[in-house]
Design a protein around this motif. Structure first.
Motif, PDB file in Angstrom:
ATOM      1  N   SER A   1       0.823  -1.207   0.000  1.00 35.28           N
ATOM      2  CA  SER A   1       0.000   0.000   0.000  1.00 35.28           C
ATOM      3  C   SER A   1       0.859   1.261   0.000  1.00 35.28           C
ATOM      4  O   SER A   1       1.712   1.444   0.871  1.00 35.28           O
ATOM      5  CB  SER A   1      -0.915  -0.002   1.224  1.00 35.28           C
ATOM      6  OG  SER A   1      -1.703   1.164   1.263  1.00 35.28           O
ATOM      7  N   ASN A   2       0.636   2.121  -0.981  1.00 39.32           N
ATOM      8  CA  ASN A   2       1.312   3.421  -1.067  1.00 39.32           C
ATOM      9  C   ASN A   2       0.229   4.496  -1.066  1.00 39.32           C
ATOM     10  O   ASN A   2      -0.527   4.614  -2.041  1.00 39.32           O
ATOM     11  CB  ASN A   2       2.144   3.511  -2.342  1.00 39.32           C
ATOM     12  CG  ASN A   2       3.300   2.523  -2.358  1.00 39.32           C
ATOM     13  OD1 ASN A   2       4.419   2.833  -1.988  1.00 39.32           O
ATOM     14  ND2 ASN A   2       3.017   1.294  -2.785  1.00 39.32           N
ATOM     15  N   ASP A   3       0.150   5.274   0.018  1.00 36.22           N
ATOM     16  CA  ASP A   3      -0.991   6.171   0.182  1.00 36.22           C
ATOM     17  C   ASP A   3      -0.804   7.489  -0.580  1.00 36.22           C
ATOM     18  O   ASP A   3       0.207   7.720  -1.250  1.00 36.22           O
ATOM     19  CB  ASP A   3      -1.289   6.393   1.667  1.00 36.22           C
ATOM     20  CG  ASP A   3      -0.195   7.154   2.414  1.00 36.22           C
ATOM     21  OD1 ASP A   3       0.562   7.924   1.792  1.00 36.22           O
ATOM     22  OD2 ASP A   3      -0.099   6.989   3.650  1.00 36.22           O
TER      23      ASP A   3
ATOM     24  N   TRP B   1       3.348  -0.864 -12.498  1.00 36.54           N
ATOM     25  CA  TRP B   1       3.361  -2.153 -11.793  1.00 36.54           C
ATOM     26  C   TRP B   1       2.184  -2.286 -10.827  1.00 36.54           C
ATOM     27  O   TRP B   1       2.056  -3.306 -10.151  1.00 36.54           O
ATOM     28  CB  TRP B   1       4.659  -2.288 -11.002  1.00 36.54           C
ATOM     29  CG  TRP B   1       5.882  -2.333 -11.849  1.00 36.54           C
ATOM     30  CD1 TRP B   1       6.665  -1.276 -12.236  1.00 36.54           C
ATOM     31  CD2 TRP B   1       6.484  -3.502 -12.421  1.00 36.54           C
ATOM     32  NE1 TRP B   1       7.707  -1.694 -13.006  1.00 36.54           N
ATOM     33  CE2 TRP B   1       7.631  -3.065 -13.128  1.00 36.54           C
ATOM     34  CE3 TRP B   1       6.167  -4.852 -12.396  1.00 36.54           C
ATOM     35  CZ2 TRP B   1       8.443  -3.944 -13.819  1.00 36.54           C
ATOM     36  CZ3 TRP B   1       6.988  -5.734 -13.077  1.00 36.54           C
ATOM     37  CH2 TRP B   1       8.108  -5.287 -13.782  1.00 36.54           C
ATOM     38  N   ALA B   2       1.330  -1.272 -10.757  1.00 34.73           N
ATOM     39  CA  ALA B   2       0.299  -1.231  -9.719  1.00 34.73           C
ATOM     40  C   ALA B   2      -0.903  -2.100 -10.074  1.00 34.73           C
ATOM     41  O   ALA B   2      -1.168  -2.405 -11.238  1.00 34.73           O
ATOM     42  CB  ALA B   2      -0.156   0.208  -9.496  1.00 34.73           C
ATOM     43  N   TRP B   3      -1.621  -2.489  -9.030  1.00 35.87           N
ATOM     44  CA  TRP B   3      -2.872  -3.239  -9.182  1.00 35.87           C
ATOM     45  C   TRP B   3      -3.880  -2.376  -9.930  1.00 35.87           C
ATOM     46  O   TRP B   3      -4.176  -1.256  -9.529  1.00 35.87           O
ATOM     47  CB  TRP B   3      -3.398  -3.605  -7.804  1.00 35.87           C
ATOM     48  CG  TRP B   3      -4.754  -4.249  -7.797  1.00 35.87           C
ATOM     49  CD1 TRP B   3      -5.950  -3.634  -7.577  1.00 35.87           C
ATOM     50  CD2 TRP B   3      -5.045  -5.628  -8.032  1.00 35.87           C
ATOM     51  NE1 TRP B   3      -6.980  -4.545  -7.645  1.00 35.87           N
ATOM     52  CE2 TRP B   3      -6.447  -5.783  -7.937  1.00 35.87           C
ATOM     53  CE3 TRP B   3      -4.260  -6.743  -8.322  1.00 35.87           C
ATOM     54  CZ2 TRP B   3      -7.084  -6.999  -8.100  1.00 35.87           C
ATOM     55  CZ3 TRP B   3      -4.893  -7.961  -8.489  1.00 35.87           C
ATOM     56  CH2 TRP B   3      -6.282  -8.081  -8.379  1.00 35.87           C
TER      57      TRP B   3
ATOM     58  N   SER C   1      -3.594   7.038  -4.974  1.00 35.20           N
ATOM     59  CA  SER C   1      -2.705   6.093  -4.308  1.00 35.20           C
ATOM     60  C   SER C   1      -2.622   4.828  -5.146  1.00 35.20           C
ATOM     61  O   SER C   1      -3.350   4.671  -6.133  1.00 35.20           O
ATOM     62  CB  SER C   1      -3.208   5.781  -2.903  1.00 35.20           C
ATOM     63  OG  SER C   1      -4.482   5.169  -2.955  1.00 35.20           O
ATOM     64  N   LEU C   2      -1.734   3.915  -4.767  1.00 35.46           N
ATOM     65  CA  LEU C   2      -1.594   2.687  -5.555  1.00 35.46           C
ATOM     66  C   LEU C   2      -1.103   1.541  -4.685  1.00 35.46           C
ATOM     67  O   LEU C   2      -0.584   1.734  -3.582  1.00 35.46           O
ATOM     68  CB  LEU C   2      -0.663   2.901  -6.748  1.00 35.46           C
ATOM     69  CG  LEU C   2       0.756   3.447  -6.513  1.00 35.46           C
ATOM     70  CD1 LEU C   2       1.708   2.363  -6.070  1.00 35.46           C
ATOM     71  CD2 LEU C   2       1.286   4.108  -7.785  1.00 35.46           C
TER      72      LEU C   2
ATOM     73  N   ILE D   1       9.354  -4.164  -5.884  1.00 41.81           N
ATOM     74  CA  ILE D   1       9.326  -3.269  -7.041  1.00 41.81           C
ATOM     75  C   ILE D   1       9.549  -1.828  -6.590  1.00 41.81           C
ATOM     76  O   ILE D   1      10.333  -1.083  -7.191  1.00 41.81           O
ATOM     77  CB  ILE D   1       7.987  -3.398  -7.791  1.00 41.81           C
ATOM     78  CG1 ILE D   1       7.800  -4.821  -8.324  1.00 41.81           C
ATOM     79  CG2 ILE D   1       7.909  -2.380  -8.915  1.00 41.81           C
ATOM     80  CD1 ILE D   1       8.799  -5.228  -9.366  1.00 41.81           C
ATOM     81  N   THR D   2       8.847  -1.428  -5.528  1.00 39.85           N
ATOM     82  CA  THR D   2       9.038  -0.083  -4.981  1.00 39.85           C
ATOM     83  C   THR D   2      10.491   0.146  -4.620  1.00 39.85           C
ATOM     84  O   THR D   2      11.073   1.191  -4.949  1.00 39.85           O
ATOM     85  CB  THR D   2       8.149   0.111  -3.737  1.00 39.85           C
ATOM     86  OG1 THR D   2       6.787  -0.129  -4.075  1.00 39.85           O
ATOM     87  CG2 THR D   2       8.294   1.514  -3.186  1.00 39.85           C
ATOM     88  N   THR D   3      11.099  -0.821  -3.953  1.00 42.44           N
ATOM     89  CA  THR D   3      12.491  -0.689  -3.533  1.00 42.44           C
ATOM     90  C   THR D   3      13.413  -0.531  -4.731  1.00 42.44           C
ATOM     91  O   THR D   3      14.310   0.331  -4.737  1.00 42.44           O
ATOM     92  CB  THR D   3      12.905  -1.913  -2.700  1.00 42.44           C
ATOM     93  OG1 THR D   3      12.014  -2.060  -1.590  1.00 42.44           O
ATOM     94  CG2 THR D   3      14.328  -1.761  -2.178  1.00 42.44           C
ATOM     95  N   LEU D   4      13.206  -1.341  -5.757  1.00 44.99           N
ATOM     96  CA  LEU D   4      14.060  -1.268  -6.937  1.00 44.99           C
ATOM     97  C   LEU D   4      13.916   0.076  -7.648  1.00 44.99           C
ATOM     98  O   LEU D   4      14.917   0.695  -8.048  1.00 44.99           O
ATOM     99  CB  LEU D   4      13.724  -2.407  -7.897  1.00 44.99           C
ATOM    100  CG  LEU D   4      14.524  -2.448  -9.205  1.00 44.99           C
ATOM    101  CD1 LEU D   4      16.016  -2.530  -8.926  1.00 44.99           C
ATOM    102  CD2 LEU D   4      14.071  -3.606 -10.074  1.00 44.99           C
TER     103      LEU D   4
END
Length: 548
Positions: free
Chosen positions: A57-59, A78-80, A122-123, A129-132
């Motif tokens: 979760s990224n708000d 890359w998000a849902w 948000s996504l 993936i976020t880290t990369l």
């Protein structure tokens, strides 16, 4: 995925050393580089770990940071993405059954819903993936990242911090820094070296989490019906078990079960619960598993002299609500500009003290919210264990009301706009409140008007660009029809002490619905430091907001 050459030599000295190359440590590196500060980030893992799913979760507030850093478009790929972009909470009695209904999910993922709140929706995206993506951005900006390096010991005095490091090959090297920040997780070496204690709510249980594959029942097929078209989150509730379902891939899906502390489930028991959630006695295969205690920990301080902590090193809470990583990224943003201001010479030493003053109450409040969510979901599970299964002849209204009951009982879990966008710094010594008033904090709502100590409210410009894109890299003086002499007095006071301050003029017709004052000073982290029509002593005001 190895992305950094772990054999290169690490420098002997650096302005800022960050221990931990997760999303929080990398966010801090990006923020420092945007302000021109040299930074080294180390992490004991050679690779970005891609194991049990977490931190998806990224708000809305985090997306504001991603947008400023130039990574939001990449992450959104890359998000849902459900067929219906509204994204709602779908509640069902089992995965194979027709859902009870879809209910409002006010996480800001709906494009239309978020337009009045922030620049981007948000996504949900896998944390590796976020880290990369964050790591690649930090490197592109000039940060030095060393994977496979482990911090062994830490010493500090009045002038510097010295950290003993072990290279991937076992060699020992010492690095001196002006400041060291521990983004190194719950067992933080930096926190322990700083002598910082923690407090919190003791565990109310342990959650066991599983990712499984169900033979003959692909999760992508089970969630492809019209009833799932707006699927943003999925909750299974029946008389046997309840769980929020994660969907890591086309075939794999995950579930979590809370058990008493010290208890465990056998593999057969775990799979039986999975079959109850699935709704049929199909063969399940466990792909990965994890566990965590349902408790909170918040550090009693976020700083000891030249040592700082952020993210999981400073606060830890259950994943209900998806708060912890987002709060950690905002920790990094708050600390990043303050370290840069001091190192660049215009920020006062008092400014660094406000990192703890501003962020620790947020960590406490959000951790309590996550714990409240955990309690409410447990109460929902207890209530639904006592309810009989719905008859096949039950009406759509009866089915919807069954889900609505659970939704109302756990409302804050699915409605967290205030938690994301209304983290307040009302009592900070570098915020000038004067007589401005606002509504009490509510984690499910957002106070939409500009107030000192609050995030600057979002606006759209006539060209469809958000106000966020027009802020200065440092401070911004928002001018809404102010007297020119008052504007120039403030600009001159800032120039006198070397504090960067960009003037941004807006029309009253655009700004007045959310910005009540003629002049508003907005910090590098988009928080309001002061607002008014004029300032009788602009030099004193500038000194206060820069921590002098």
């Amino acid at each position: 995925m190895r992305v950094i050459d772990a054999t290169k030599l690490i420098p002997e000295s650096i302005p800022v050393l960050v221990v931990g190359a997760g999303p929080v440590g990398l966010s801090l590196a990006i923020e420092l580089r945007l302000h021109g500060i040299e930074v080294v980030v180390i992490d004991q893992d050679l690779d970005i770990v891609d194991e049990h799913p977490k931190g998806r979760s990224n708000d809305l507030r985090t997306l504001e940071h991603y947008r400023r850093w130039g990574v939001s478009d990449e992450l959104r790929k890359w998000a849902w993405q459900p067929p219906n972009p509204k994204q709602q909470l779908v509640i069902t009695e089992s995965l194979v059954q027709r859902p009870l209904g879809a209910y409002p999910l006010l996480y800001g993922r709906d494009v239309e819903e978020s337009k009045d709140l922030a620049a981007e929706p948000s996504l949900s995206v896998p944390q590796p993936i976020t880290t990369l993506v964050l790591q690649n951005r930090a490197i592109a900006l000039g940060a030095s990242i060393f994977r496979g390096w482990k911090a062994i010991s830490v010493q500090q005095d009045e002038k510097r911090v010295v950290v003993e490091l072990q290279s991937p090959g076992g060699d020992i090297r010492w690095v001196a820094s002006d400041y060291t920040v521990g983004c190194d997780g719950p067992g933080s070496l930096i926190r322990n070296a700083a002598g910082i204690k923690q407090k919190g709510i003791d565990p109310i249980g342990k959650t066991l989490s599983y990712v499984v594959r169900s033979e003959g029942h692909r999760i992508s097929d089970m969630t492809s019906s019209p009833a799932h078209s707006s699927l943003g989150m999925l909750l299974v509730l029946n008389s046997r078990v309840s769980s929020i379902i994660s969907i890591p891939g086309e075939e794999n899906w995950g579930y979590s079960i809370m058990v008493p502390n010290g208890d465990n489930l056998s593999e057969d028991e775990a799979l039986s619960i999975g079959q109850d959630i699935l709704g049929v006695n199909a063969r399940l295969e466990i792909v990965s598993r994890s566990s965590y205690r349902v408790f909170t920990r918040v550090s009693t301080s976020y700083q000891t002299r030249r040592l700082f902590i952020a993210g999981d090193a400073s606060h830890l809470c259950p994943p209900t609500g998806g708060y912890n990583m987002n709060v950690g990224i905002s920790d990094a943003v708050n600390l990043g500009w303050k370290l840069a201001a001091v190192l660049n010479g215009w920020g006062g030493q008092r400014l660094l003290q406000t990192y703890d003053i501003e962020r620790r109450p947020v960590g406490e409040r959000v951790s309590q919210s996550a714990m409240d969510n955990a309690h409410s979901l447990r109460r929902v599970a207890e209530v639904f264990k006592e309810l009989p299964s719905l008859e096949t002849t039950s009406s759509e209204e009866e089915r919807f009301q069954r889900g609505q009951r659970a939704y109302k009982m756990s409302y804050p879990e699915w409605n967290n706009i205030g938690v994301a966008l209304d983290q307040r710094y009302d009592t900070s010594p570098v915020i000038i409140n004067d007589d401005w008033e606002c509504a009490p904090y509510d984690g499910t709502k957002l106070w939409p008007h500009a107030s000192p100590g609050h995030r600057a409210p979002h606006l759209w410009f006539p060209d469809s660009s958000p106000l966020l894109d027009h802020f200065g890299k440092e401070f911004t003086l928002l001018d809404v029809g102010a007297v020119e002499e008052n504007v120039q007095n403030i600009l001159a006071a800032a120039r006198h002490v070397g504090m960067p301050l960009k003037r941004l003029q807006l029309s009253a017709s655009l700004a007045r619905t959310k910005y009540p004052a003629e002049l508003t000073i907005i910090r590098p982290d988009q928080y309001i430091a002061w607002q008014g029509s004029q300032c009788d002593e602009p030099g004193l005001m500038i000194d206060k907001i820069r921590g002098a």
